[in-house]
Each structure stands twice: as structure tokens, then as C-alpha cells.
Write an enzyme that holds these catalytic residues in place. Structure first.
Site, mmCIF file in Angstrom:
data_model
loop_
_atom_site.group_PDB
_atom_site.id
_atom_site.type_symbol
_atom_site.label_atom_id
_atom_site.label_comp_id
_atom_site.label_asym_id
_atom_site.label_seq_id
_atom_site.Cartn_x
_atom_site.Cartn_y
_atom_site.Cartn_z
ATOM 1 C CB SER A 15 -0.882 0.006 1.249
ATOM 2 O OG SER A 15 -1.499 1.273 1.441
ATOM 3 C CE1 TYR A 52 -4.064 -2.140 5.144
ATOM 4 C CE2 TYR A 52 -3.181 -0.004 4.499
ATOM 5 C CZ TYR A 52 -3.701 -1.235 4.162
ATOM 6 O OH TYR A 52 -3.860 -1.565 2.834
#
Length: 261
Positions: free
Chosen positions: A136, A149
Site C-alpha cells: 500500500s 496498517y
């Protein structure tokens, strides 16, 4: 890599990005082993592909799940592993349950490393092989409200880089891709509201899948998708204090939309 010679274990296959990846890989001639936690959804996806894709159920966050997936993958005689499974958790760290943080780290970081470790001897023995880790932008541009995350995705990027260098004298390609926000049904209402408030662009899952498939065909190392996000990710690497100041102005909006606030 020639995809019509690929036998691919795709984790997180029943999610929005996973389904698009499965469709595009199958259309390119790859044979798929679809992995996830929802067997019914995997079976439905397999039937829709029409190319004899197999299914295996397992939870990457648990050692038993990793062992089940690895055994099925060896029986399947894979030569490509795509670590796509992941979970998100938008919220301020000090108000999140620790179990949520553990799940994010186990699914997004520990699970892919564990599964790769279990399958690496098999992959190294193949005439041609690849490991694709779906990261990501937040792995290179850590963002408030996504501390766990961001940590997991940053770890996955570091793992990918180290493993690529470790396997430089082998026939195993290690590919890391870092999309920006993806428009899928898995996004929570709070995440969608935050993206609208910050004017963050979300890419269609089909377009992200297309870029991942192209990266696998080329077999080269690291890819960041989306502008200006990849520019900010680069800037964060060379001048993180500038990003600190820029994101400080967005913090009130993050706090306003955080489901834990």
C-alpha cells in the site's frame, strides 16, 4: 513471466481486488488456486471463471491456516504466490482494541511472511517462479488513523526488498506493488467519508488489478501506483519532516471521521 505457464496461489481471492485479479489472471491463461476464509464465495468465484480454478480455505492469521494453504499449494504445484490477503482498521491507535491491532499485523504482515517461508523451498526448485506482495502507499507514506496498517505495510515492503536481494542469485522474482486507495465494497463507511473529505482519489479494483498483472508479466521489483501519492511517498523517504507538517493540517479531519473518536 508468461502467464499461460503460471500456476498461482492467490490469497484474499474473495475480496474486491482479489476477485478482479482472479478474473484477469484467468483470462491471461493462468491456472489459479483461490484462497480465503469464505469457502462459499471462493466456490462462486471459481465457477464464474470457467477455467477449473481450485479453492482452499484458510486463515492466514493462524498457523494452522498457513499450514493448510502451504500444503494445498504444494499439491497444486504452484510457481507463483500472490500475497493479496489483508484487512484494514481505520481509527486512532489509543482508542483501538489491541485485538484489532493484532489482527492487522497478523493478516497483513506475519501471515504473508509465514506463508512465503513455508513455500520458499518449493518455489526455489521451480524453473521460474515469482512472489508478489500487495502492499500500500501507506507502507511508504504512513498516515494518521492507520498506524497499525501503515506499520504492517511498511514491514511488508521491507520484507519484499530484503527477500528480493536475498534471492538475487535464484530464479524467483520478488515483486512489491503499492496501490493507493482502492474503491471496493470492503471499505468502511468511515474510510469512504474520510477519502471524500480529504479529496483522496480511489482507483477502481479492475485498474489496480491490471497494473499488478502487468508487473507480474514484467517480473521487475517495486511499483507505486497513483500520482501524486507516489511523489509524496518518495518525499517522505527523503524529507519526512515536510510530510509531518503537511499531514498535521489534515489531522482534525482524520479525528473527525475516526470511528473510535
Amino acid at each position: 513471466m508468461q502467464l499461460n505457464h503460471a500456476r498461482i496461489l492467490l490469497t484474499g481471492a474473495s475480496g474486491g481486488l482479489g476477485q478482479e485479479l482472479a478474473r484477469q489472471l484467468a483470462a491471461a491463461g493462468a491456472v489459479l488456486l483461490l484462497a480465503g476464509r469464505d469457502h462459499a464465495r471462493l466456490r462462486s468465484l471459481s465457477a464464474s471463471l470457467g477455467n477449473g480454478a481450485a479453492c482452499v480455505t484458510g486463515d492466514l492469521g493462524r498457523p494452522a491456516g498457513v499450514a493448510a494453504l502451504a500444503a494445498a499449494a504444494r499439491d497444486f504445484e504452484l510457481n507463483v504466490l500472490i500475497n493479496n490477503a489483508g484487512v484494514g482498521a481505520f481509527g486512532l491507535l489509543d482508542t483501538q482494541e489491541w485485538s484489532t491491532v493484532e489482527e492487522v499485523l497478523a493478516t497483513n504482515l506475519e501471515g504473508p511472511i509465514h506463508l512465503t517461508h513455508a513455500l520458499l523451498p518449493w518455489l526455489k526448485a521451480q524453473p521460474q517462479a515469482a512472489i508478489v506482495n500487495i502492499g500500500s502507499t501507506f507502507g511508504s507514506l504512513p498516515f494518521p488513523g492507520f498506524a497499525a496498517y501503515s506499520a504492517a505495510k511498511a514491514g511488508l515492503r521491507g520484507f519484499s526488498q530484503a527477500l528480493r536481494r536475498e534471492l538475487a542469485d535464484s530464479l524467483v522474482a520478488v515483486i512489491h506493488v503499492a496501490p493507493r486507495a482502492i474503491d471496493t465494497p470492503l471499505n468502511s463507511a468511515a474510510v469512504n467519508a474520510l477519502n471524500r473529505a480529504l479529496k483522496n482519489h480511489s482507483d477502481p479494483a479492475a485498474e489496480v488489478a491490471r497494473q499488478i498483472v502487468a508487473a507480474l508479466r514484467r517480473g521487475d521489483g517495486e511499483h507505486h501506483f497513483g500520482f501524486p501519492e507516489r511523489l509524496f511517498a518518495w518525499l517522505n523517504g527523503v524529507a519526512p519532516s515536510l510530510i509531518d507538517r503537511g499531514l498535521a493540517g489534515k489531522l482534525p479531519i482524520v479525528k473527525q471521521h475516526s470511528p473510535s473518536s
